[in-house]
Design an enzyme around this catalytic site. Structure first.
Site, PDB file in Angstrom:
ATOM      1  N   SER A  39      18.122   9.893 -34.378  1.00 38.67           N
ATOM      2  CA  SER A  39      19.266  10.472 -33.682  1.00 38.67           C
ATOM      3  C   SER A  39      20.604   9.840 -34.039  1.00 38.67           C
ATOM      4  O   SER A  39      21.641  10.439 -33.821  1.00 38.67           O
ATOM      5  CB  SER A  39      19.065  10.407 -32.167  1.00 38.67           C
ATOM      6  OG  SER A  39      19.194   9.086 -31.702  1.00 38.67           O
ATOM      7  N   LYS A  86      23.077   5.614 -28.391  1.00 34.92           N
ATOM      8  CA  LYS A  86      23.981   6.744 -28.652  1.00 34.92           C
ATOM      9  C   LYS A  86      25.417   6.251 -28.746  1.00 34.92           C
ATOM     10  O   LYS A  86      25.733   5.122 -28.399  1.00 34.92           O
ATOM     11  CB  LYS A  86      23.903   7.791 -27.521  1.00 34.92           C
ATOM     12  CG  LYS A  86      22.526   8.313 -27.218  1.00 34.92           C
ATOM     13  CD  LYS A  86      21.960   9.160 -28.324  1.00 34.92           C
ATOM     14  CE  LYS A  86      20.540   9.605 -27.961  1.00 34.92           C
ATOM     15  NZ  LYS A  86      19.763   9.994 -29.097  1.00 34.92           N
TER      16      LYS A  86
END
Length: 177
Positions: A39, A86
């Site tokens: 990700s 993230k």
């Protein structure tokens, strides 16, 4: 026990106690973590070994562009809670809009040279509440992040820390941006 042996034992106890105290202090400030998944590609890759600063948000607040590690309610295959890595896109009070694969924060198109394939799926139009952040992975097509109900906005209390250093692979040791 001889006097020399007692002195030697006391010195060893001092060294071990000092090492344990330093280890405890260090673990209060930093924490190692391992990247699982794609990700954050191309910024981070699977099995990158990272050091996060656990104190970064005890004395400050998350900023746009910070790479963070946070707790989620998602579960791993082994039943343990899943932590995610993230990038902070918007913070409390910011208006975020995702439309036509473009990301706007407070009406300005974000310049995101770090994202993979320069494409962001989804539609979002919201103001981030105080005390929360909107976070997304750099590989938007393979990132479960704030765009999705399973993750949603990240409460600042759930942020474990800011990614500071990549330790592995050795040819990429250094700060992470």
């Amino acid at each position: 026990m001889s006097e020399k042996l007692k002195k030697e034992a006391i010195e060893w106890i001092k060294v071990i106690a000092t090492a344990l105290i330093f280890a405890f202090i260090i673990t209060q400030f930093i924490r190692p973590t391992l990247v699982k998944g794609e990700s954050m590609y191309p910024t981070l890759k699977e099995n990158d070994y990272l050091i996060i600063n656990r104190m970064a948000y005890k004395i400050g607040e998350p900023k746009k562009g910070d790479i963070i590690v946070f707790h989620t309610n998602l579960l791993q295959d082994n039943g343990k809670p899943k932590d995610l890595v993230k990038r902070v896109i918007a913070t409390g009070g910011d208006h975020i809009k995702i439309e036509n694969s473009k990301v706007y924060v407070n009406g300005k198109l974000l310049d995101e040279p770090y994202i993979h394939d320069n494409y962001t799926d989804g539609y979002i139009d919201m103001t981030v509440p105080k005390g929360e952040v909107f976070a997304m992975g750099d590989n938007r097509e393979k990132s479960l992040d704030s765009r999705y109900e399973d993750v949603g906005l990240v409460n600042e209390k759930n942020i474990m820390g800011k990614v500071m250093i990549r330790l592995y692979p050795f040819n990429k040791i250094g700060t992470v941006k």
